[in-house]
Design a protein around this motif. Structure first.
Motif, PDB file in Angstrom:
ATOM      1  N   SER A  99       0.834  -1.203   0.000  1.00 56.34           N
ATOM      2  CA  SER A  99       0.000   0.000   0.000  1.00 56.34           C
ATOM      3  C   SER A  99       0.865   1.248   0.000  1.00 56.34           C
ATOM      4  O   SER A  99       1.975   1.245   0.504  1.00 56.34           O
ATOM      5  CB  SER A  99      -0.974   0.045   1.165  1.00 56.34           C
ATOM      6  N   HIS A 100       0.313   2.268  -0.602  1.00 52.44           N
ATOM      7  CA  HIS A 100       0.959   3.567  -0.792  1.00 52.44           C
ATOM      8  C   HIS A 100       2.094   3.507  -1.810  1.00 52.44           C
ATOM      9  O   HIS A 100       2.920   4.406  -1.878  1.00 52.44           O
ATOM     10  CB  HIS A 100       1.448   4.160   0.535  1.00 52.44           C
ATOM     11  N   TYR A 101       2.110   2.438  -2.611  1.00 56.26           N
ATOM     12  CA  TYR A 101       3.064   2.292  -3.702  1.00 56.26           C
ATOM     13  C   TYR A 101       2.282   1.839  -4.922  1.00 56.26           C
ATOM     14  O   TYR A 101       1.227   1.220  -4.794  1.00 56.26           O
ATOM     15  CB  TYR A 101       4.130   1.236  -3.400  1.00 56.26           C
ATOM     16  N   ALA A 102       2.801   2.125  -6.090  1.00 56.24           N
ATOM     17  CA  ALA A 102       2.193   1.637  -7.333  1.00 56.24           C
ATOM     18  C   ALA A 102       3.307   1.145  -8.244  1.00 56.24           C
ATOM     19  O   ALA A 102       4.434   1.652  -8.205  1.00 56.24           O
ATOM     20  CB  ALA A 102       1.410   2.751  -8.009  1.00 56.24           C
ATOM     21  N   ARG A 103       2.985   0.141  -9.051  1.00 53.68           N
ATOM     22  CA  ARG A 103       3.974  -0.428  -9.965  1.00 53.68           C
ATOM     23  C   ARG A 103       4.435   0.641 -10.947  1.00 53.68           C
ATOM     24  O   ARG A 103       3.647   1.428 -11.451  1.00 53.68           O
ATOM     25  CB  ARG A 103       3.354  -1.596 -10.726  1.00 53.68           C
ATOM     26  N   LYS A 104       5.724   0.673 -11.210  1.00 50.68           N
ATOM     27  CA  LYS A 104       6.296   1.644 -12.152  1.00 50.68           C
ATOM     28  C   LYS A 104       5.659   1.446 -13.529  1.00 50.68           C
ATOM     29  O   LYS A 104       5.310   0.336 -13.912  1.00 50.68           O
ATOM     30  CB  LYS A 104       7.811   1.476 -12.247  1.00 50.68           C
ATOM     31  N   SER A 105       5.536   2.522 -14.269  1.00 48.86           N
ATOM     32  CA  SER A 105       4.864   2.462 -15.567  1.00 48.86           C
ATOM     33  C   SER A 105       5.613   1.572 -16.565  1.00 48.86           C
ATOM     34  O   SER A 105       5.002   0.964 -17.432  1.00 48.86           O
ATOM     35  CB  SER A 105       4.697   3.864 -16.149  1.00 48.86           C
ATOM     36  N   ASP A 106       6.919   1.474 -16.446  1.00 51.38           N
ATOM     37  CA  ASP A 106       7.698   0.638 -17.359  1.00 51.38           C
ATOM     38  C   ASP A 106       8.087  -0.700 -16.721  1.00 51.38           C
ATOM     39  O   ASP A 106       9.103  -1.298 -17.049  1.00 51.38           O
ATOM     40  CB  ASP A 106       8.941   1.392 -17.824  1.00 51.38           C
ATOM     41  N   ALA A 107       7.242  -1.206 -15.822  1.00 48.50           N
ATOM     42  CA  ALA A 107       7.535  -2.409 -15.036  1.00 48.50           C
ATOM     43  C   ALA A 107       7.878  -3.629 -15.892  1.00 48.50           C
ATOM     44  O   ALA A 107       8.720  -4.435 -15.510  1.00 48.50           O
ATOM     45  CB  ALA A 107       6.360  -2.739 -14.119  1.00 48.50           C
ATOM     46  N   SER A 108       7.271  -3.774 -17.046  1.00 50.27           N
ATOM     47  CA  SER A 108       7.525  -4.964 -17.856  1.00 50.27           C
ATOM     48  C   SER A 108       8.940  -4.984 -18.432  1.00 50.27           C
ATOM     49  O   SER A 108       9.402  -6.020 -18.896  1.00 50.27           O
ATOM     50  CB  SER A 108       6.496  -5.083 -18.977  1.00 50.27           C
ATOM     51  N   GLY A 109       9.616  -3.856 -18.401  1.00 51.98           N
ATOM     52  CA  GLY A 109      10.987  -3.806 -18.913  1.00 51.98           C
ATOM     53  C   GLY A 109      12.046  -3.754 -17.828  1.00 51.98           C
ATOM     54  O   GLY A 109      13.234  -3.693 -18.117  1.00 51.98           O
ATOM     55  N   ILE A 110      11.624  -3.816 -16.572  1.00 51.48           N
ATOM     56  CA  ILE A 110      12.583  -3.728 -15.460  1.00 51.48           C
ATOM     57  C   ILE A 110      12.897  -5.133 -14.951  1.00 51.48           C
ATOM     58  O   ILE A 110      12.028  -5.847 -14.476  1.00 51.48           O
ATOM     59  CB  ILE A 110      12.024  -2.862 -14.306  1.00 51.48           C
ATOM     60  N   ARG A 111      14.160  -5.527 -15.081  1.00 50.29           N
ATOM     61  CA  ARG A 111      14.614  -6.846 -14.622  1.00 50.29           C
ATOM     62  C   ARG A 111      14.901  -6.756 -13.133  1.00 50.29           C
ATOM     63  O   ARG A 111      16.017  -6.434 -12.727  1.00 50.29           O
ATOM     64  CB  ARG A 111      15.886  -7.254 -15.351  1.00 50.29           C
ATOM     65  N   ALA A 112      13.891  -7.003 -12.325  1.00 52.31           N
ATOM     66  CA  ALA A 112      14.049  -6.902 -10.874  1.00 52.31           C
ATOM     67  C   ALA A 112      12.853  -7.543 -10.205  1.00 52.31           C
ATOM     68  O   ALA A 112      11.880  -7.928 -10.861  1.00 52.31           O
ATOM     69  CB  ALA A 112      14.159  -5.440 -10.474  1.00 52.31           C
ATOM     70  N   TRP A 113      12.907  -7.630  -8.877  1.00 55.07           N
ATOM     71  CA  TRP A 113      11.806  -8.191  -8.128  1.00 55.07           C
ATOM     72  C   TRP A 113      11.871  -7.674  -6.692  1.00 55.07           C
ATOM     73  O   TRP A 113      12.017  -8.415  -5.738  1.00 55.07           O
ATOM     74  CB  TRP A 113      11.856  -9.717  -8.172  1.00 55.07           C
ATOM     75  N   SER A 114      11.779  -6.346  -6.548  1.00 57.25           N
ATOM     76  CA  SER A 114      11.773  -5.752  -5.208  1.00 57.25           C
ATOM     77  C   SER A 114      10.937  -4.476  -5.233  1.00 57.25           C
ATOM     78  O   SER A 114      10.734  -3.868  -6.291  1.00 57.25           O
ATOM     79  CB  SER A 114      13.189  -5.424  -4.737  1.00 57.25           C
ATOM     80  N   ARG A 115      10.473  -4.070  -4.071  1.00 57.34           N
ATOM     81  CA  ARG A 115       9.666  -2.854  -3.964  1.00 57.34           C
ATOM     82  C   ARG A 115      10.423  -1.644  -4.509  1.00 57.34           C
ATOM     83  O   ARG A 115       9.881  -0.852  -5.275  1.00 57.34           O
ATOM     84  CB  ARG A 115       9.262  -2.621  -2.518  1.00 57.34           C
ATOM     85  N   ASP A 116      11.674  -1.496  -4.102  1.00 52.87           N
ATOM     86  CA  ASP A 116      12.435  -0.316  -4.521  1.00 52.87           C
ATOM     87  C   ASP A 116      12.652  -0.253  -6.021  1.00 52.87           C
ATOM     88  O   ASP A 116      12.688   0.826  -6.601  1.00 52.87           O
ATOM     89  CB  ASP A 116      13.783  -0.262  -3.794  1.00 52.87           C
TER      90      ASP A 116
END
Length: 160
Positions: A99-116
């Motif tokens: 909560s109080h966070y939203a997935r980054k708009s370019d999430a499908s291109g980000i090779r990661a798996w963490s909140r930050d």
């Protein structure tokens, strides 16, 4: 002792063979085998006495089909493997932001798996200073500053 030419190695039982020719004393080594697309010659190919894809080549990740929410590793053609864990990187497109966070708009291109790495903080949790109020659509605003998250309120305005 007969010397085998390049890309050949002495047969394991060569000492017992009464001959003096390449075909009788030597076996072809994988070092000259041409691996097909999406395969790479084994690193120890010169010591392998064989002449087939299965014996001379390793499958590489360049043709591996990664499942949803994964992408092939950037250096996939150099990775000798054939599995999701070795060939693919997880991307943020399926990450559940708290909560109080939203997935980054370019999430499908980000090779990661963490909140930050996968999420941006939303204004919905921002504490506006005195004489400011959180914007009405704060939960949809991906920012973390007074200017982006707050509106000035009239309580600070002096009427003429």
């Amino acid at each position: 002792d007969f010397s085998c030419p390049s890309h050949y190695a002495r047969k394991s039982d060569a000492s017992g063979i009464r001959a003096w020719s390449r075909d009788q004393c030597c076996d072809k080594a994988c070092s000259d085998f041409s691996c097909p697309a999406h395969y790479a010659r084994k690193s120890d190919a010169s010591g392998i006495l064989a002449w087939s894809r299965d014996k001379c080549c390793d499958k590489v990740c360049s043709d591996f089909s990664c499942p949803s929410h994964y992408v092939r590793k950037a250096d996939s053609s150099g990775i000798r493997a054939w599995s999701r864990d070795k060939c693919c990187d997880k991307v943020c497109s399926d990450f559940s932001c708290p909560s109080h966070y939203a997935r980054k708009s370019d999430a499908s291109g980000i090779r990661a798996w963490s909140r930050d790495q996968c999420c941006d903080k939303a204004c919905s949790d921002f504490s506006c200073p005195a004489h400011y109020a959180r914007k009405s659509d704060a939960s949809g605003i991906l920012a973390w500053s007074r200017d982006k998250c707050c509106d000035k309120v009239c309580s600070d305005f002096s009427c003429p």
